[in-house]
Design a protein around this motif. Structure first.
Motif, PDB file in Angstrom:
ATOM      1  N   ILE A 292       0.819  -1.283   0.008  1.00 34.16           N
ATOM      2  CA  ILE A 292       0.076   0.091   0.028  1.00 34.16           C
ATOM      3  C   ILE A 292       1.001   1.099  -0.037  1.00 34.16           C
ATOM      4  CG2 ILE A 292      -1.477   1.399   1.454  1.00 34.16           C
ATOM      5  CD1 ILE A 292      -2.788  -1.358   2.109  1.00 34.16           C
ATOM      6  N   GLY A 293       2.025   1.096   0.865  1.00 28.53           N
ATOM      7  CA  GLY A 293       2.797   2.273   1.078  1.00 28.53           C
ATOM      8  C   GLY A 293       3.526   2.616  -0.459  1.00 28.53           C
ATOM      9  N   LEU A 294       4.117   1.509  -0.883  1.00 23.14           N
ATOM     10  CA  LEU A 294       4.679   1.449  -2.249  1.00 23.14           C
ATOM     11  C   LEU A 294       4.002   2.068  -3.229  1.00 23.14           C
ATOM     12  CD1 LEU A 294       7.400   1.191  -3.675  1.00 23.14           C
ATOM     13  CD2 LEU A 294       6.620  -1.184  -4.044  1.00 23.14           C
ATOM     14  N   GLY A 295       2.699   1.576  -3.331  1.00 27.38           N
ATOM     15  CA  GLY A 295       1.680   2.375  -4.400  1.00 27.38           C
ATOM     16  C   GLY A 295       1.574   3.606  -4.253  1.00 27.38           C
ATOM     17  N   LEU A 296       1.257   4.191  -2.806  1.00 27.75           N
ATOM     18  CA  LEU A 296       1.258   5.607  -2.814  1.00 27.75           C
ATOM     19  C   LEU A 296       2.303   6.270  -3.230  1.00 27.75           C
ATOM     20  CD1 LEU A 296      -0.698   5.470   0.753  1.00 27.75           C
ATOM     21  CD2 LEU A 296      -1.762   6.197  -1.498  1.00 27.75           C
ATOM     22  N   ILE A 297       3.386   5.740  -2.919  1.00 26.63           N
ATOM     23  CA  ILE A 297       4.765   6.460  -3.315  1.00 26.63           C
ATOM     24  C   ILE A 297       4.670   6.341  -4.837  1.00 26.63           C
ATOM     25  CG2 ILE A 297       7.462   6.191  -3.534  1.00 26.63           C
ATOM     26  CD1 ILE A 297       7.280   4.916  -0.590  1.00 26.63           C
ATOM     27  N   VAL A 298       4.492   5.563  -5.500  1.00 28.76           N
ATOM     28  CA  VAL A 298       4.664   5.482  -7.064  1.00 28.76           C
ATOM     29  C   VAL A 298       3.598   6.553  -7.680  1.00 28.76           C
ATOM     30  CG1 VAL A 298       4.140   4.221  -9.098  1.00 28.76           C
ATOM     31  CG2 VAL A 298       5.333   3.216  -7.264  1.00 28.76           C
ATOM     32  N   PHE A 299       2.443   6.332  -7.044  1.00 29.90           N
ATOM     33  CA  PHE A 299       1.158   7.428  -7.667  1.00 29.90           C
ATOM     34  C   PHE A 299       1.311   8.890  -7.317  1.00 29.90           C
ATOM     35  CE2 PHE A 299      -3.000   9.370  -7.519  1.00 29.90           C
ATOM     36  CZ  PHE A 299      -3.533   9.011  -9.055  1.00 29.90           C
ATOM     37  N   GLY A 300       1.817   8.988  -5.776  1.00 25.08           N
ATOM     38  CA  GLY A 300       2.187  10.202  -5.532  1.00 25.08           C
ATOM     39  C   GLY A 300       3.326  10.849  -5.872  1.00 25.08           C
ATOM     40  N   PHE A 301       4.368  10.312  -6.293  1.00 20.89           N
ATOM     41  CA  PHE A 301       5.592  10.766  -6.786  1.00 20.89           C
ATOM     42  C   PHE A 301       5.384  11.200  -8.216  1.00 20.89           C
ATOM     43  CE2 PHE A 301       9.884  10.328  -9.030  1.00 20.89           C
ATOM     44  CZ  PHE A 301      10.368  11.354  -8.545  1.00 20.89           C
ATOM     45  N   GLY A 302       4.587  10.443  -8.998  1.00 24.13           N
ATOM     46  CA  GLY A 302       4.236  10.848 -10.403  1.00 24.13           C
ATOM     47  C   GLY A 302       3.267  12.100 -10.457  1.00 24.13           C
ATOM     48  N   GLU A 303       2.416  12.260  -9.636  1.00 25.86           N
ATOM     49  CA  GLU A 303       1.696  13.471  -9.555  1.00 25.86           C
ATOM     50  C   GLU A 303       2.548  14.605  -8.698  1.00 25.86           C
ATOM     51  OE1 GLU A 303      -1.816  12.822  -6.878  1.00 25.86           O
ATOM     52  OE2 GLU A 303      -3.028  12.545  -8.841  1.00 25.86           O
ATOM     53  N   ALA A 304       3.360  14.348  -7.853  1.00 34.87           N
ATOM     54  CA  ALA A 304       4.015  15.380  -7.279  1.00 34.87           C
ATOM     55  C   ALA A 304       5.212  15.966  -8.374  1.00 34.87           C
ATOM     56  CB  ALA A 304       4.810  15.015  -5.880  1.00 34.87           C
ATOM     57  N   ARG A 305       5.669  15.291  -9.282  1.00 38.17           N
ATOM     58  CA  ARG A 305       6.798  15.552 -10.057  1.00 38.17           C
ATOM     59  C   ARG A 305       6.196  16.532 -11.206  1.00 38.17           C
ATOM     60  NH1 ARG A 305       9.713  10.499 -12.634  1.00 38.17           N
ATOM     61  NH2 ARG A 305       8.011  10.760 -14.120  1.00 38.17           N
ATOM     62  N   MET A 306       4.907  16.384 -11.403  1.00 41.98           N
ATOM     63  CA  MET A 306       4.391  17.350 -12.497  1.00 41.98           C
ATOM     64  C   MET A 306       3.962  19.057 -11.577  1.00 41.98           C
ATOM     65  SD  MET A 306       1.640  15.126 -14.398  1.00 41.98           S
ATOM     66  CE  MET A 306       1.906  13.193 -14.214  1.00 41.98           C
ATOM     67  N   THR A 307       3.812  18.843 -10.271  1.00 47.60           N
ATOM     68  CA  THR A 307       3.430  19.956  -9.749  1.00 47.60           C
ATOM     69  C   THR A 307       4.708  20.744  -8.791  1.00 47.60           C
ATOM     70  OG1 THR A 307       2.594  18.709  -7.719  1.00 47.60           O
ATOM     71  CG2 THR A 307       1.038  19.346  -9.712  1.00 47.60           C
ATOM     72  N   THR A 308       5.505  20.054  -8.299  1.00 46.24           N
ATOM     73  CA  THR A 308       6.467  20.727  -7.695  1.00 46.24           C
ATOM     74  C   THR A 308       7.766  21.296  -8.444  1.00 46.24           C
ATOM     75  OG1 THR A 308       7.535  18.639  -7.062  1.00 46.24           O
ATOM     76  CG2 THR A 308       5.867  19.106  -5.494  1.00 46.24           C
ATOM     77  N   GLY A 309       8.176  22.158  -7.702  1.00 51.35           N
ATOM     78  CA  GLY A 309       9.483  22.999  -8.373  1.00 51.35           C
ATOM     79  C   GLY A 309      10.841  22.515  -8.213  1.00 51.35           C
ATOM     80  N   MET A 310      11.767  23.000  -8.390  1.00 53.52           N
ATOM     81  CA  MET A 310      13.098  22.732  -8.114  1.00 53.52           C
ATOM     82  C   MET A 310      13.444  23.429  -7.065  1.00 53.52           C
ATOM     83  SD  MET A 310      13.688  20.787 -10.812  1.00 53.52           S
ATOM     84  CE  MET A 310      15.610  20.842 -11.129  1.00 53.52           C
ATOM     85  N   LEU A 311      14.537  22.517  -6.189  1.00 51.22           N
ATOM     86  CA  LEU A 311      15.096  23.191  -5.032  1.00 51.22           C
ATOM     87  C   LEU A 311      16.563  23.582  -5.494  1.00 51.22           C
ATOM     88  CD1 LEU A 311      14.049  20.737  -2.078  1.00 51.22           C
ATOM     89  CD2 LEU A 311      13.493  23.196  -2.327  1.00 51.22           C
ATOM     90  N   TYR A 312      16.983  22.664  -6.502  1.00 51.37           N
ATOM     91  CA  TYR A 312      18.313  22.995  -6.946  1.00 51.37           C
ATOM     92  C   TYR A 312      18.437  22.410  -8.429  1.00 51.37           C
ATOM     93  CZ  TYR A 312      19.439  18.406  -5.180  1.00 51.37           C
ATOM     94  OH  TYR A 312      19.263  17.055  -4.811  1.00 51.37           O
TER      95      TYR A 312
END
Length: 195
Positions: free
Chosen positions: A47-67
Motif C-alpha cells: 500500500i505504501g509503495l503504491g502511494l509512493i509511485v502514484f504520489g511521486f508521479g503526481e508530485a513531479r508534475m506540480t513541484t518546483g526545483m530546489l536546486y
C-alpha cells in the motif's frame, strides 16, 4: 505531494517497526504467528509503495526545483548506480567477499541509490523521496550495528568467491538494462539523454 508523503510514511514506517516499536512486531508474531506478521508487513508495504509511485508521479508534475544539479553530478550518479546494483545483487546471493566486507549490502545499495538520485535530481518531490530513503538507510545501519552488538544481528558468513563474480555480472546486466530502457519504461525518465 500529500500522497507521496503518506506513502513514504506508511512504507518506511513499516520498515522501521523493528527499530521504533520492536515489541509490536514481537507481540503480533507471538499471538498470531510469523506468517500473519509477514502478511501484514507485505500488505502495508505494498500500500505504501503504491502511494509512493502514484504520489511521486503526481508530485513531479506540480513541484518546483530546489536546486539544478550540474551535468557532472549526473555522471557521478550513473557511476554510483552501477555500484548500487552490484551491492544489491551481492545482498541476495549467498555471501561472497563483497557481502562480508559490506556487512549489509542491500541497505548500502539503497543508500547509494538514494544519494545518486539526490545528486542528479533537484525537484522538491525527488529530494523528499530520495532524502527519506537515505535517512531510512542510515537509521537501519545504526540499528543493525546496535543489534549486532547486542548479539541479535547476524552478519553474512563467507560462502564462496564465485558469488562475487555472480554479483558483479548480475549487477552489470541489471544496470545495463535499466540504463538502456527499463528506467524509462518504469519511471518515465531516461537516465541518459541522447542528443
Amino acid at each position: 505531494m500529500a500522497l507521496l508523503i503518506l506513502g513514504i510514511v506508511i512504507f518506511l514506517g513499516m520498515h522501521l517497526v523493528r527499530v521504533v516499536a520492536p515489541g509490536l512486531r514481537t507481540s503480533i508474531i507471538e499471538s498470531r504467528g510469523k506468517s500473519t506478521w509477514m502478511g501484514l508487513y507485505t500488505i502495508v508495504s505494498l500500500i505504501g509503495l503504491g502511494l509512493i509511485v502514484f504520489g511521486f508521479g503526481e508530485a513531479r508534475m506540480t513541484t518546483g526545483m530546489l536546486y539544478n544539479p550540474p551535468v557532472f553530478l549526473r555522471h557521478i550518479a550513473l557511476l554510483l548506480m552501477l555500484l548500487a546494483f552490484i551491492c544489491l545483487a551481492a545482498g541476495f546471493l549467498p555471501a561472497g567477499r563483497i557481502a562480508v566486507a559490506l556487512k549489509h549490502p542491500q541497505i548500502l545499495s539503497i543508500k547509494i541509490w538514494a544519494l545518486a538520485h539526490l545528486l542528479a535530481n533537484g525537484e522538491t518531490s525527488s529530494v523528499l523521496l530520495f532524502g527519506s530513503f537515505l535517512a531510512w538507510g542510515v537509521i537501519m545501519r545504526i540499528s543493525m550495528k546496535r543489534r549486532q552488538r547486542g548479539g541479535e544481528q547476524v552478519l553474512p558468513v563467507f560462502r564462496s568467491g564465485s558469488n562475487d563474480i555472480l554479483a558483479v555480472v548480475i549487477g552489470l546486466v541489471a544496470y545495463g538494462l535499466f540504463v538502456w530502457k527499463l528506467h524509462e519504461w518504469l519511471i518515465g525518465v531516461a537516465p541518459i539523454v541522447m542528443g
